[in-house]
Structures are given as structure tokens and as C-alpha cells.
Scaffold this active site. Structure first.
Site, short mmCIF file in Angstrom:
data_model
loop_
_atom_site.label_atom_id
_atom_site.label_comp_id
_atom_site.label_asym_id
_atom_site.label_seq_id
_atom_site.Cartn_x
_atom_site.Cartn_y
_atom_site.Cartn_z
CG HIS A 106 -21.63 6.81 20.74
ND1 HIS A 106 -21.26 7.91 20.86
CD2 HIS A 106 -22.47 6.36 22.04
CE1 HIS A 106 -21.83 8.27 22.17
NE2 HIS A 106 -22.34 8.26 22.44
CD GLU A 107 -24.83 4.03 22.74
OE1 GLU A 107 -24.43 4.05 24.28
OE2 GLU A 107 -25.21 5.58 23.01
CG HIS A 154 -20.79 4.96 26.65
ND1 HIS A 154 -20.28 6.66 26.84
CD2 HIS A 154 -21.85 5.75 25.84
CE1 HIS A 154 -20.82 7.01 26.26
NE2 HIS A 154 -21.56 6.90 25.73
CG HIS A 156 -20.59 11.85 26.09
ND1 HIS A 156 -22.15 11.99 26.96
CD2 HIS A 156 -21.28 11.19 25.08
CE1 HIS A 156 -22.88 10.35 26.70
NE2 HIS A 156 -22.33 10.35 26.09
CE1 TYR A 162 -22.81 13.86 24.92
CE2 TYR A 162 -23.66 15.94 25.90
CZ TYR A 162 -23.36 14.63 26.26
OH TYR A 162 -24.00 13.67 27.12
ZN LIG Z 1 -23.06 8.61 24.74
#
Ligand SMILES: [Zn+2]
Length: 297
Positions: free
Chosen positions: A192-193, A196, A202, A248
Site C-alpha cells: 500500500h505505501e 503511494h 486511495h 478504505y
Molecule cells: Zn494510504
């Protein structure tokens, strides 16, 4: 006081200022007694229980990140606040518009995209293994190659700060990717990071998100509404994906245990439960970086 019109108008003003704080706060950790250790358990839970209650989301990436970042920014010496300010310049991106302006990582003549990294010696052997294992998953299905930095100017500096967070896209020089030892060292969070850092936002900020989810601002913690702002993302002809590791959870930033994100039209669809990159996450990397499938290993 928190009517929809008022809120959205205010968000527009606040958006630039807090955008990466969004990443910071949501992808966020601060210690506490969080001890979950296995995403495998999450998969089992998903299979057994298809309802999306607040209690059964404990192992998804989005929930792990939110728990890890729970108290972020509350301490006077919290570095993250400073990073949030610095990160204002990242621009907006699912692929952030910055990817059209130079925040992508450069493509090598051999077709691969090399992203140099440094991993802090803060980590144990096991933690380092989890992080490096996460980095290697990109090489398995895309042309992105995380390589140990030698003398490259631009690189990701992976270390254990307060919380899990990253900037969006290549920033130039060393850029922090925080994977706190206290709640962030998991495969899905590593992915996930780093997504980015590769330029992705997101999932529920996508420009077309209103066709797929309804945001219930009345249930969001006051002051956290900016986390649900919509961004003019570059969607790369990939479908909106409830199972993206960048999505999310249903109760993200809930102030009253009521949902903040409702999938539409099927309100019972499972969202934000990913424990690792989805096929669409992989497809987007390959599209954003024009991976041809013929790159070298
Ligand atoms: Zn994030």
C-alpha cells in the site's frame, strides 16, 4: 453545522493543505497494544463471514493502517505533522495527476522501472524480511524493480517513524516511507505505501467514485472529512475496485460506529478488505509505467 454543502465547500479550501496529511493520517500508527500478526487470519475471516461489520475488519490493510495511525499527530513532537506540511506539494492523484507532470519513476532502457530503496537498521531480521518480501512482489508481476540504493539521487527511505505513511509519487532525493514497527510491517501495508510512492492514491478518492460508493460524512470524525475528498485521478481505464489494497474500509474514520463508505448499488458488497494487491492494482502499475511484459528480471 456539518451540512453537506458547507463541508464540501470547506474541503476545497482545505484540500491542498491536507492532502498528503490524508495519506499520513489514514495510512497512519501510533503504538498502542496492537498485536495482530497475520493476514492469513484475515482471509479466513473473510471466507467465513461475508458481512462487513465493524468488528470483522480487523485484519484488512485499511483497518490495520487506521489503527496504526490512530494517535498520529497528537504528540507535540510528532514528526508526521511536519511531513504532512512538506507533502503538500505532492499534487493530486488513483494515479495522481502528478504522474503526468514528472512524479513517475523513470523507465530504464531495458524496460524496467528501477526504484532505489534504503531500509533502516531499526528493523529486526524478520521485519526486514517482510519489507523486502513486499518489495519483491512488485517484480513478480510488473516492470517495477525495487533495488538497493547505491548512489542514486532519488530513492525511497524506508524507516520506522510514527505511523504508516508515504508521499505520493517520486519527490526527488530521499523520500520517507514510514512503516512503523508498531503495526505497519505487513505485506499488504508495504504494498500500500509503496503504491503511494509509485504515484497512486486511495481508491475511494477516484474521480468516478460516486458511481460506486456513497460517502456518509455525517458519520465521519469531525476534522477528518478531508480524507474523503474526491480527486481528479487518472484511472488508466481500470475499473473501480472494492478489493484494491488502496481502498478504505467501510468504517474508516467513523465517529459513531456507523459506516462512512457505503458501496452502491449493493450496500452489502464487501469493500476495503484487501490484504494484498489486487489484480487491478497490478494492472494499474503496468499501465502507468507502460510495462510491456518483456522486461528483464
Ligand atoms: Zn494510504
Amino acid at each position: 453545522m456539518f451540512g453537506g454543502d458547507w463541508s464540501w465547500a470547506s474541503f476545497t479550501m482545505a484540500l491542498l493543505f491536507v492532502l498528503t496529511l490524508l495519506i499520513t493520517v489514514f495510512c497512519s500508527v501510533q503504538g498502542r497494544s496492537f498485536q495482530k500478526t497475520s493476514f492469513e487470519m484475515s482471509k479466513e475471516n473473510t471466507e467465513i463471514d461475508h458481512t462487513n461489520t465493524i468488528e470483522d475488519e480487523d485484519f484488512s490493510v485499511s483497518t490495520l493502517i487506521e489503527k496504526a495511525n490512530k494517535n498520529l499527530g497528537k504528540r507535540p513532537d510528532d514528526q508526521v505533522v511536519m511531513f504532512g506540511d512538506v507533502a503538500v506539494h505532492t499534487g493530486f492523484i488513483n494515479a495522481d495527476p502528478c504522474t503526468a507532470r514528472g512524479c513517475k519513476w523513470p523507465k530504464s532502457s531495458d524496460g524496467n522501472v528501477y526504484v532505489p530503496y534504503v531500509i533502516s537498521n531499526q528493523y529486526s531480521t524478520r521485519e526486514r524480511s517482510v519489507i523486502e518480501g513486499g518489495l519483491q512482489t512488485f517484480a513478480a508481476s510488473t516492470c517495477v524493480r525495487f533495488v538497493r540504493r547505491t548512489n542514486q539521487r532519488d530513492f525511497v527511505n524506508i524507516r520506522s517513524l510514527s505511523g504508516c505513511f508515504s508521499y505520493i509519487g517520486r519527490r526527488g532525493n530521499g523520500q520517507d516511507v514510514s512503516l512503523s514497527r508498531n503495526g505497519c510491517v505487513f505485506l499488504g501495508i508495504v504494498q500500500h505505501e509503496l503504491l503511494h510512492a509509485l504515484g497512486f492514491n486511495h481508491e475511494q478518492t477516484r474521480s468516478d467514485r460516486d458511481n460506486h460508493v456513497q460517502i456518509l460524512l455525517q458519520n465521519v470524525i469531525r476534522g477528518m472529512e478531508f480524507n474523503f475528498a474526491k480527486i481528479n485521478t487518472i484511472n488508466l481505464n481500470t475499473p473501480y475496485d472494492y478489493n484494491s489494497v488502496m481502498h478504505y474500509g467501510r468504517f474508516a474514520f467513523s465517529r459513531n460506529r456507523q459506516p462512512t463508505i457505503l458501496p452502491i448499488p449493493d450496500n452489502n458488497a464487501v469493500i476495503g478488505r484487501a490484504t494484498e494487491m489486487s489484480p487491478n492494482d497490478i494492472l494499474r502499475i503496468n499501465r502507468l509505467y507502460n510495462c510491456t511484459g518483456q522486461q528483464q528480471n
